[in-house]
Design a protein around this motif. Structure first.
Motif, short mmCIF file in Angstrom:
data_model
loop_
_atom_site.label_atom_id
_atom_site.label_comp_id
_atom_site.label_asym_id
_atom_site.label_seq_id
_atom_site.Cartn_x
_atom_site.Cartn_y
_atom_site.Cartn_z
N PHE A 55 0.82 -1.21 0.00
CA PHE A 55 0.00 0.00 0.00
C PHE A 55 0.86 1.26 0.00
CE2 PHE A 55 0.56 -1.57 4.34
CZ PHE A 55 1.21 -0.50 4.94
N ARG A 56 2.15 1.13 0.24
CA ARG A 56 3.02 2.30 0.37
C ARG A 56 3.00 3.21 -0.85
NH1 ARG A 56 8.37 1.12 3.87
NH2 ARG A 56 8.64 3.27 3.22
N PRO A 57 3.04 2.67 -2.10
CA PRO A 57 3.02 3.57 -3.27
C PRO A 57 1.72 4.36 -3.41
CG PRO A 57 3.85 1.38 -3.87
CD PRO A 57 3.27 1.27 -2.50
N GLU A 58 0.67 4.00 -2.65
CA GLU A 58 -0.59 4.72 -2.75
C GLU A 58 -0.50 6.11 -2.12
OE1 GLU A 58 -3.48 2.23 -0.93
OE2 GLU A 58 -3.49 0.75 -2.56
N LEU A 59 0.54 6.34 -1.33
CA LEU A 59 0.69 7.62 -0.65
C LEU A 59 1.75 8.47 -1.35
CD1 LEU A 59 0.65 6.40 3.07
CD2 LEU A 59 -1.24 7.30 1.73
N ARG A 60 1.50 9.78 -1.40
CA ARG A 60 2.43 10.69 -2.05
C ARG A 60 3.75 10.76 -1.30
NH1 ARG A 60 -1.88 14.46 -2.49
NH2 ARG A 60 -0.91 15.68 -0.84
N THR A 61 3.69 10.81 0.02
CA THR A 61 4.89 10.92 0.84
C THR A 61 4.89 9.78 1.86
OG1 THR A 61 3.74 12.39 2.38
CG2 THR A 61 5.02 13.43 0.62
N PHE A 62 6.00 9.08 1.92
CA PHE A 62 6.10 7.99 2.88
C PHE A 62 7.56 7.94 3.34
CE2 PHE A 62 3.29 4.37 4.04
CZ PHE A 62 4.09 3.87 5.05
N GLU A 63 7.97 8.95 4.11
CA GLU A 63 9.35 9.06 4.53
C GLU A 63 9.68 7.99 5.56
OE1 GLU A 63 7.03 11.24 5.31
OE2 GLU A 63 7.37 13.18 4.32
N ASP A 64 10.96 7.64 5.62
CA ASP A 64 11.43 6.69 6.63
C ASP A 64 11.68 7.44 7.93
OD1 ASP A 64 12.27 4.38 7.83
OD2 ASP A 64 14.31 4.47 7.01
N THR A 65 10.59 7.95 8.49
CA THR A 65 10.65 8.73 9.72
C THR A 65 9.68 8.11 10.72
OG1 THR A 65 8.88 10.19 8.98
CG2 THR A 65 11.14 10.84 8.42
N ALA A 66 9.63 8.68 11.91
CA ALA A 66 8.71 8.18 12.93
C ALA A 66 7.27 8.28 12.43
CB ALA A 66 8.88 8.98 14.23
N ARG A 67 6.93 9.38 11.76
CA ARG A 67 5.58 9.54 11.22
C ARG A 67 5.28 8.48 10.17
NH1 ARG A 67 3.80 14.83 7.83
NH2 ARG A 67 5.30 13.88 6.41
N GLY A 68 6.26 8.23 9.29
CA GLY A 68 6.07 7.23 8.26
C GLY A 68 5.89 5.85 8.84
N ARG A 69 6.63 5.53 9.90
CA ARG A 69 6.50 4.21 10.53
C ARG A 69 5.15 4.04 11.21
NH1 ARG A 69 12.12 5.09 11.18
NH2 ARG A 69 11.84 6.20 13.15
N VAL A 70 4.63 5.12 11.79
CA VAL A 70 3.30 5.06 12.41
C VAL A 70 2.24 4.82 11.35
CG1 VAL A 70 1.54 6.40 13.62
CG2 VAL A 70 3.90 6.46 14.42
N ILE A 71 2.35 5.53 10.23
CA ILE A 71 1.40 5.35 9.13
C ILE A 71 1.47 3.91 8.62
CG2 ILE A 71 0.86 6.00 6.74
CD1 ILE A 71 1.81 8.82 7.44
N GLU A 72 2.69 3.38 8.56
CA GLU A 72 2.86 1.99 8.09
C GLU A 72 2.18 1.00 9.03
OE1 GLU A 72 6.78 -0.40 7.84
OE2 GLU A 72 6.47 0.48 5.86
N VAL A 73 2.25 1.24 10.32
CA VAL A 73 1.59 0.36 11.29
C VAL A 73 0.08 0.37 11.06
CG1 VAL A 73 1.02 0.05 13.73
CG2 VAL A 73 3.38 0.52 13.05
N PHE A 74 -0.48 1.57 10.89
CA PHE A 74 -1.92 1.66 10.61
C PHE A 74 -2.26 0.90 9.33
CE2 PHE A 74 -1.97 5.72 13.19
CZ PHE A 74 -2.79 5.21 14.19
N GLY A 75 -1.40 1.03 8.31
CA GLY A 75 -1.65 0.36 7.04
C GLY A 75 -1.59 -1.15 7.16
N VAL A 76 -0.57 -1.65 7.83
CA VAL A 76 -0.41 -3.11 7.97
C VAL A 76 -1.55 -3.70 8.79
CG1 VAL A 76 1.01 -4.93 8.97
CG2 VAL A 76 2.10 -3.06 7.72
N VAL A 77 -1.77 -3.16 9.99
CA VAL A 77 -2.81 -3.69 10.88
C VAL A 77 -4.19 -3.55 10.23
CG1 VAL A 77 -3.93 -3.43 13.13
CG2 VAL A 77 -1.45 -3.22 12.94
N GLY A 78 -4.43 -2.40 9.61
CA GLY A 78 -5.74 -2.15 8.99
C GLY A 78 -6.04 -3.09 7.85
N HIS A 79 -5.09 -3.24 6.92
CA HIS A 79 -5.33 -4.10 5.77
C HIS A 79 -5.48 -5.57 6.17
CE1 HIS A 79 -4.04 -0.60 3.37
NE2 HIS A 79 -4.67 -1.19 2.37
N VAL A 80 -4.64 -6.03 7.10
CA VAL A 80 -4.73 -7.43 7.53
C VAL A 80 -6.07 -7.67 8.23
CG1 VAL A 80 -3.79 -9.15 9.12
CG2 VAL A 80 -2.24 -7.77 7.71
#
Length: 280
Positions: free
Chosen positions: A187-212
């Protein structure tokens, strides 16, 4: 001569498709699609909240119409329903353009995958637009009953049980797709910005847990269709609400229900992020 004429016709069709694609790539459709993502986000968060309520002994209908009914009964229910209907309709149109116009530029294999994935979403988002509109008109359906009626109509046809199994296969396939999408983080390419930062990692957690979690919920719904087909009993296919409520009667079901509820809320939060920062 015939070859030249055929080439001219193909060129004309291609130019026409390019023109339609440019027209479809408008700010209005972009805004409508983002509004659709936001509307679906609210629906998922509400379903998750209702499911969490069920896990702790409360009541409610943990499915889209149950969530929409709670909103529709509020002071601004009717206008919210029509805004949601417009957003989901825009999202369906956007996916239609993805499945047809933009898919032309992909390879054969990718094009087929896009036809299937985006085509399925056209149906899903279009039906959600219709559900929002029905609530806007004050005629909201009962999703669990609608699922039973739908299964009953399939079984009444000549290829009844086979069609039920095909429906189950489609739902299970979509569920598996969401689980894989979450685990592989595609799902990462669906977002315009997905930096390897704390904010990006939090967004990734929401994405992983949500999609699963959304995938697991769909697998439960598909499982009920399978049971309905095996038992030749349409009453078994009670939709998302019935599948989640069935977990209450299993030894570890409440824990699974709680996990799915939290995951659906996470998917809703991710959808809100998608509506703001998503690539359109």
């Amino acid at each position: 001569m015939t070859t030249d004429s055929s080439a001219d016709q193909q060129s004309l069709v291609s130019r026409a498709a390019d023109a339609v694609e440019r027209v479809s790539d408008t700010p209005a459709l972009d805004v409508a699609a983002r509004l659709g993502f936001a509307a679906l986000a609210v629906v998922h968060i509400l379903i998750g909240a209702i499911a969490l309520r069920l896990a702790f002994g409360g009541n409610g209908e943990a499915e889209p119409t149950g969530a929409l009914e709670e909103v529709a009964e509020g002071p601004f229910g009717t206008p919210i329903m029509w805004i949601g209907a417009a957003g989901c309709a825009g999202l369906a149109l956007w996916q239609l353009s993805e499945a047809t116009l933009r898919a032309r530029h992909l390879s054969t294999g990718q094009r087929l995958g896009k036809h299937i994935s985006s085509g399925s979403l056209v149906v899903i988002y279009g039906s959600m637009a219709g559900t929002f509109a029905r609530f806007g008109l004050g005629d909201g359906p009962d999703s669990s009953k609608s699922t039973v009626d739908f299964t009953q109509s399939l079984m009444a046809s000549g290829f009844g049980v086979l069609l039920v199994f095909v429906t189950a296969g489609i739902i299970l396939g979509i569920g598996v797709h969401f689980v894989i999408k979450g685990v592989r983080r595609t799902f990462r390419p669906e977002l315009r910005t997905f930096e390897d930062t704390a904010r990006g990692r939090v967004i990734e957690v929401f994405g992983v847990v949500g999609h699963v979690s959304k995938g697991l919920a769909l697998l439960l719904v598909g499982g009920l269709f399978v049971i309905a087909g095996l038992d030749h009993n349409p009453q078994e296919s009670t939709g998302l609400d019935g599948s989640l409520k069935a977990l209450q009667y299993h030894p570890v079901g409440v824990y699974v229900l709680t996990a799915i509820a939290i995951g659906l809320v996470c998917y809703g939060i991710f959808a809100i992020i998608r509506s703001i920062f998503g690539r359109m």
